[in-house]
Design a protein around this motif. Sequence first.
Motif, PDB file in Angstrom:
ATOM      1  N   ALA A  33      49.356 -51.245  98.317  1.00  0.00           N
ATOM      2  CA  ALA A  33      50.158 -50.317  97.524  1.00  0.00           C
ATOM      3  C   ALA A  33      50.196 -50.745  96.063  1.00  0.00           C
ATOM      4  O   ALA A  33      50.090 -49.912  95.157  1.00  0.00           O
ATOM      5  N   VAL A  34      50.348 -52.039  95.826  1.00  0.00           N
ATOM      6  CA  VAL A  34      50.356 -52.543  94.442  1.00  0.00           C
ATOM      7  C   VAL A  34      49.009 -52.281  93.777  1.00  0.00           C
ATOM      8  O   VAL A  34      48.947 -51.916  92.590  1.00  0.00           O
ATOM      9  N   ALA A  35      47.913 -52.444  94.530  1.00  0.00           N
ATOM     10  CA  ALA A  35      46.579 -52.186  93.966  1.00  0.00           C
ATOM     11  C   ALA A  35      46.442 -50.723  93.547  1.00  0.00           C
ATOM     12  O   ALA A  35      45.880 -50.417  92.485  1.00  0.00           O
ATOM     13  N   ALA A  36      46.954 -49.804  94.365  1.00  0.00           N
ATOM     14  CA  ALA A  36      46.915 -48.379  94.001  1.00  0.00           C
ATOM     15  C   ALA A  36      47.715 -48.127  92.733  1.00  0.00           C
ATOM     16  O   ALA A  36      47.283 -47.378  91.843  1.00  0.00           O
ATOM     17  N   CYS A  37      48.885 -48.755  92.634  1.00  0.00           N
ATOM     18  CA  CYS A  37      49.719 -48.574  91.437  1.00  0.00           C
ATOM     19  C   CYS A  37      49.058 -49.174  90.208  1.00  0.00           C
ATOM     20  O   CYS A  37      49.141 -48.606  89.104  1.00  0.00           O
ATOM     21  N   LEU A  38      48.403 -50.313  90.367  1.00  0.00           N
ATOM     22  CA  LEU A  38      47.696 -50.934  89.239  1.00  0.00           C
ATOM     23  C   LEU A  38      46.545 -50.056  88.759  1.00  0.00           C
ATOM     24  O   LEU A  38      46.293 -49.957  87.547  1.00  0.00           O
ATOM     25  N   TRP A  39      45.836 -49.441  89.695  1.00  0.00           N
ATOM     26  CA  TRP A  39      44.728 -48.554  89.314  1.00  0.00           C
ATOM     27  C   TRP A  39      45.242 -47.352  88.522  1.00  0.00           C
ATOM     28  O   TRP A  39      44.678 -46.976  87.495  1.00  0.00           O
TER      29      TRP A  39
END
Length: 715
Positions: A33-39
């Motif tokens: 989820a954090v990776a999606a938000c970072l993208w």
Amino acid sequence: MTNASKPISNSRATRPVSRVISRIGSIARWALAVAACLWIALCVAVGPLYWQDSSIANWTGTNWAYFAGAFLIAFGIVAALVRWARGIPMFGWISGKHGVEPRRIIPRSWRATAHRVALTRPGAMLCSVGRAAARLWVRATDRWWKIALILFIGWLWVPTTLVSAFGADIRSQAREFSWAWNQWTGLEQPYIGFFSFVPMDIYPTAHYIWPANPTYLTDQHNIVLTVFYGSVLAVSRYFTESNDPGFVVLSALQMLFATFCCSASANRFLNLPWLQNAPHRQSPSLRGAQSGRSSAADFAHPERRSRSAALPYMPDFAHPERVLYASNAHARSHATVQRLPEGAAGWFTRLVIILFFLLCPLAVFSTISLTKSPLFAFSFVWSFGVWYELHCTWRAPRDGAPIHLRKRSFVAFTLASVVMLASAKYAWYIIVLQIVLALVSDYRRWRTYIVALLLPVIVLHGGVVALTSTGAIIGGDPIESRGIQLQQIARIAQRDPDSIPQSAREEIAPIFNLDQMADAYFPQDADPVKSSGIQSKKVSYRWRSVTPEEMAQFNDAWWQIVKANPTIAIDAFLAKCYGYFNPTDSPYVSMDYYVTSDYVQQQTDGIQHWCRHWRIQVADAARAFGSIPVLGWLAHGNFYVTLTLLIGAAEVIMRRWRTLVTHLPLLLLMGVMITAPANNFERHMLPVAFVFGFAVLTYWRESNTEAVDYAGAHE
């Protein structure tokens, strides 16, 4: 130690291990989820740089601020969704007798004020009118044909005033079919030659792919759609000496198809029609019965009835998703008027979803836009509804025999797959992924997936492969899938040509003219670099002379060039795809483009004169609304793509694996956007935008059930 104590000891020994595994899994889910938000945050932060044709090397504190703000908003949305699903207030602290309090969107003070107003005579009259309107709207949308009638009437002005919308693709398809028809009728035409210029040279398709025997049909825009569009336009020219009637017929047919697909799926999501044959049947509790507590409908599995068989219920037509428990006599007196099953959507949900299709420019203009993406999008919506029915009727092996798909839904599932495969080449990747996931998660209904999904792939995709291998048609050029690589090479050749190694220059020289690539480079679109367009285009791609052996060197040359200048390569990648995940970015090509394109306004015989100024006014109004800060995001596809990605992240955290089986194609479609030739091209986002409301409704229903279970676990 007794035998009875051994299992307890083993259980205690395994508890720390299970806790560690659970903690690792939780960390991994949150990391995704954090990776999606970072993208998303990265795509938002680089927007101002690429709007000014700058570089990520010029990253400043302002960009860090954009990045941090976008990340906090995106992560906040995911965290709020997860809290909502667990029955925790979306914002604020947890309180209450058992550590969890009911979720409230409207503050308690506002509700109290509204209640006092409702007790007055004007307030009571207003409430009565509101309830009557809500009941009327629910009754007006409780069958698929009623929804279809609403959409048809609401969309009728589009084909009657705007008539048709299209770009270059359908004209190329018509040209292909015309050349093929001329060949079939014996007319001599040029084929391969330096001075010849045939339809396959427009895309272009490398000559080494062409068969020795002349053929003029290609799979560039999907051969099935090319033959269908081309034949309709050929018949139109035969009887009227103009393509215009053909355009009108095709747009009208697409509008009718869109009406049917959207109404059929809306009916499945809003009305749960597979439950309507026995709406009053109750079943024992599936979760929480042993604890003795009653609860609302199982929204994750609407086919399962309410847990409380002892308490009869009556429907609330303003909110049919709610169940009002009453006395036996009162419930029996109202039982005959209930038409919708428990768990059906309320009036507000119905209003929002139907208004989206009626008012959003993405949906309105797509109904008559004759490009492959809208047709694929509407068939995807149709298929998405059947997937939801399959998801809701899933039954674990311990619960008995599987629930078979209704016959009408099975036919719809098959036909939707056929249209998807016929309209977009990448559809077969999506369907194959769905087949694999479905056979793993729902293997007991394998016959449904084999017949409705696998057979269409074998027949249609396999047929295209067979036609290509025999030389009956020309396959697509592999260069079409290398848009990212082409943009990286072209940007480096334009911004820092001296960094390109000599060995890479020698390897790529037979394939591309680097100077022409640099001259043709445009950050938003890879088509100019690969020489797509009319005869006067810049010839950077040597499609006439390149050979398969020379093409085999492309990847090595690309890697050398990227290694020599990774910063510019990253710029080229981000500049070509950041807009799909940046709601603040205006579309490079919006759907209103097709309404007022030169192909419609200048190159038609009669369409250009029909409501010409009205057509311009409608397109201008759509652009004006889309340019409004924040509010205009509702008209753009990247807004729905971004939120869908965040909903998917929340579903991962909540471990809704079977739901993700039906939603993973949305993630694959986002991959298609990234690899598409152009940045923020709205027609590539249509499938995700069209099913966004249904995805939200699914998340809301499942969250209602899980919130009850989560609250019960804390009692």
